[in-house]
Design a protein around this motif. Sequence first.
Motif, mmCIF file in Angstrom:
data_model
loop_
_atom_site.group_PDB
_atom_site.id
_atom_site.type_symbol
_atom_site.label_atom_id
_atom_site.label_comp_id
_atom_site.label_asym_id
_atom_site.label_seq_id
_atom_site.Cartn_x
_atom_site.Cartn_y
_atom_site.Cartn_z
ATOM 1 N N ASN A 169 -38.098 -15.525 8.543
ATOM 2 C CA ASN A 169 -36.643 -15.493 8.427
ATOM 3 C C ASN A 169 -35.984 -15.576 9.803
ATOM 4 O O ASN A 169 -34.979 -16.272 9.992
ATOM 5 C CB ASN A 169 -36.223 -14.197 7.723
ATOM 6 C CG ASN A 169 -34.754 -14.164 7.383
ATOM 7 O OD1 ASN A 169 -34.288 -14.891 6.518
ATOM 8 N ND2 ASN A 169 -34.011 -13.319 8.085
ATOM 9 N N CYS A 173 -29.085 -12.349 7.623
ATOM 10 C CA CYS A 173 -28.826 -11.550 6.428
ATOM 11 C C CYS A 173 -27.534 -12.030 5.801
ATOM 12 O O CYS A 173 -26.588 -12.393 6.513
ATOM 13 C CB CYS A 173 -28.725 -10.069 6.786
ATOM 14 S SG CYS A 173 -28.372 -8.985 5.364
ATOM 15 N N GLN A 174 -27.480 -12.039 4.459
ATOM 16 C CA GLN A 174 -26.254 -12.487 3.800
ATOM 17 C C GLN A 174 -25.113 -11.493 4.007
ATOM 18 O O GLN A 174 -23.945 -11.886 4.023
ATOM 19 C CB GLN A 174 -26.494 -12.723 2.308
ATOM 20 C CG GLN A 174 -26.482 -11.482 1.434
ATOM 21 C CD GLN A 174 -27.727 -10.622 1.599
ATOM 22 O OE1 GLN A 174 -28.720 -11.100 2.125
ATOM 23 N NE2 GLN A 174 -27.679 -9.381 1.158
ATOM 24 N N CYS A 221 -33.522 -2.041 3.849
ATOM 25 C CA CYS A 221 -34.456 -3.051 4.383
ATOM 26 C C CYS A 221 -35.286 -2.561 5.562
ATOM 27 O O CYS A 221 -35.068 -2.962 6.708
ATOM 28 C CB CYS A 221 -33.715 -4.327 4.788
ATOM 29 S SG CYS A 221 -32.671 -5.015 3.511
ATOM 30 N N ALA A 272 -26.900 -9.784 -5.912
ATOM 31 C CA ALA A 272 -26.756 -10.437 -4.618
ATOM 32 C C ALA A 272 -25.351 -11.025 -4.496
ATOM 33 O O ALA A 272 -24.626 -11.147 -5.483
ATOM 34 C CB ALA A 272 -27.800 -11.548 -4.445
ATOM 35 N N SER A 325 -27.135 -18.035 3.171
ATOM 36 C CA SER A 325 -28.049 -16.885 3.153
ATOM 37 C C SER A 325 -27.759 -16.042 1.910
ATOM 38 O O SER A 325 -26.610 -15.726 1.613
ATOM 39 C CB SER A 325 -27.880 -16.070 4.430
ATOM 40 O OG SER A 325 -28.357 -16.793 5.536
ATOM 41 N N GLY A 333 -29.768 -13.080 0.288
ATOM 42 C CA GLY A 333 -30.742 -12.024 0.042
ATOM 43 C C GLY A 333 -30.221 -10.992 -0.940
ATOM 44 O O GLY A 333 -29.039 -10.975 -1.293
ATOM 45 N N LYS A 360 -33.075 -5.078 -4.216
ATOM 46 C CA LYS A 360 -33.857 -4.367 -3.204
ATOM 47 C C LYS A 360 -33.619 -2.871 -3.325
ATOM 48 O O LYS A 360 -32.572 -2.416 -3.771
ATOM 49 C CB LYS A 360 -33.496 -4.842 -1.795
ATOM 50 C CG LYS A 360 -32.088 -4.450 -1.354
ATOM 51 C CD LYS A 360 -31.827 -4.794 0.098
ATOM 52 C CE LYS A 360 -30.411 -4.355 0.509
ATOM 53 N NZ LYS A 360 -30.124 -4.579 1.927
ATOM 54 N N SER A 367 -37.145 -7.306 -4.609
ATOM 55 C CA SER A 367 -37.192 -8.440 -3.703
ATOM 56 C C SER A 367 -37.246 -7.907 -2.284
ATOM 57 O O SER A 367 -36.783 -6.796 -2.014
ATOM 58 C CB SER A 367 -35.968 -9.331 -3.891
ATOM 59 O OG SER A 367 -35.975 -10.400 -2.973
ATOM 60 N N GLY A 374 -36.074 -7.075 1.114
ATOM 61 C CA GLY A 374 -34.783 -6.961 1.769
ATOM 62 C C GLY A 374 -34.858 -7.472 3.194
ATOM 63 O O GLY A 374 -35.723 -7.068 3.964
ATOM 64 N N ALA A 426 -32.873 -13.179 4.121
ATOM 65 C CA ALA A 426 -31.893 -13.948 3.355
ATOM 66 C C ALA A 426 -31.881 -15.414 3.747
ATOM 67 O O ALA A 426 -31.663 -16.291 2.902
ATOM 68 C CB ALA A 426 -30.504 -13.344 3.550
ATOM 69 N N LEU A 449 -34.966 -17.163 2.142
ATOM 70 C CA LEU A 449 -34.776 -17.365 0.709
ATOM 71 C C LEU A 449 -33.855 -18.550 0.456
ATOM 72 O O LEU A 449 -34.096 -19.361 -0.448
ATOM 73 C CB LEU A 449 -34.198 -16.095 0.074
ATOM 74 C CG LEU A 449 -35.114 -14.867 0.069
ATOM 75 C CD1 LEU A 449 -34.374 -13.666 -0.495
ATOM 76 C CD2 LEU A 449 -36.386 -15.126 -0.749
#
Length: 557
Positions: A91, A103-104, A226, A425, A438, A440, A466, A487, A489, A492, A495
Amino acid sequence: MADFAHTPLLPLADDDTPYELLTKEHVEVVQFGEETMLKVAPEGLRLLAREAMKAIAHKLRPGHLRQLSTILDDPEATANDRFVARDLLQNAVIASSGVLPMCQDTGTAIVMGKKGQRVWTGGGDDEALSRGIYDTYTESNLRYSQLAPLSMYEEKNTRNNLPAQIELYAETKAKKELSYEFLFMAKGGGSANKTYLYQETKALLNPESLLAFIDAKIRTLGTAACPPYHLAIVVGGTSAEHNLKTVKLASARYLDSLPAQGSETGHGFRDRELEAQVLEIARKTGIGAQFGGKYFCHDVRVIRLPRHGASCPVGIGVSCSADRQAKAKITAEGIFLEKLEADPAQYLPAPTAEDLSSEVVEIDLDSMSMDELRAELSKYPIKTRLSLSGHIIVGRDIAHAKLKERLAAEGELPAYFREHIVYYAGPAKTPEGMASGSFGPTTAARMDPYVPLFQPEGGSMVMLAKGNRSKQVTDSCEANGGFYLGSIGGPAARLAQDCIKHVEVLEYPELGMEAIWKIRVENFPAFIIVDDKGNDFFADIAGGHGSRAGRKLPVTK
């Protein structure tokens, strides 16, 4: 009566942070009478904030990446530890290109500044810094998370991620008169929510009591933020708010150069011996890097502060796998930003045969009904690693509230919510030419109250998110034949690039990222966390309510 002695509350050593020059513009040395001054133009502050916030959305510190790489080399790490660490490194490689944020949840923007006594900006520093933050969030593929309160109960997204938290202080330290120093942070909601204050007493201040207290409290952190974490614990403080502010700074390793011992003047210090003890406690929890193992924490910072004799605050907090912070400074030589890692791929070794193990259950979501999917999942124990392909429904807080209203008004949930997995999400903005931004998982526990309402009506039968869930979710899954899949964490960006192939808004487009989406995924990684037999992975390893396989609760409508 003691003699007068002054000491900074947090006496830091000289800064050895590696910096890179952004520009020599917007800064000049001028004379004001007999005083030499550093004049900084507002445009320089704007530029610095813009570049800092963009950098920390996409790049990490080398030290953090080395710690992830260490997990891959540690023979004591579990397969799940290594799987999570490798995914987080992959990532980081994707995010470092500057397109997809790591990260989203691109966080609340936080700026702390220390302004030397002979730095002149003309005022309005917070506005100039805010404008730079605005530039980054509106021009990049970041998410807007800030909600403006219109009344006590009504809110509206500001659609630019402002306001930021900006705190500026006067720097009085010698030789700092002509410098303006900063710490920039982006703090996601999941990480911020794992900050706790406990008002304790002197009775806690002995080795046996304190270690038992810490052992119990860090287990409550769970995995929703996370991990692996950078864990910070602060004991004492001149006030509750100062304790928690110190927690945040310690989690960013901003206070690493504090002295190792206290003194009668009352300054704070780091207890490195206790840090090692707490790290060992964290490793023995078995929580690991999200799905069991050794690496619940990368490291620990324990700070001891002075306290009022009648008060003993204890603060605990974390910086998560999206470890987003950077120092910066403005001096006569120019505007500088901490040098983050531009090439994280160097920390990612080639995969081994173990990493490429075939011990993964492939699930084709589009080839089976919900009942068939649950029957398939029921064959496997908790901790089983899955690879999901097919269509998934996405909905989080506001979407769940809307569905609850619909259930009350119409007596049933929509068919799509009964026929598909629901993924908790909310995406960041989609870059041009890509299927998704993104994307996640968000913290599952926020949706816990809805599960006992929806599952008897056929909704939320298989959930994906998560972090750990409450007992009511495990009870409901046992009673109604449901599952919760965990999922990873943090990854993002990976993914979005590798697993999410199509995204469309299904309902409530006016909610922005909180809308209900339908996505198509390929090889989306997940683990069985809560099953239909009452087994909860996190409860089993962290001293929770435990496995209750075999005991069935009545199904209620």
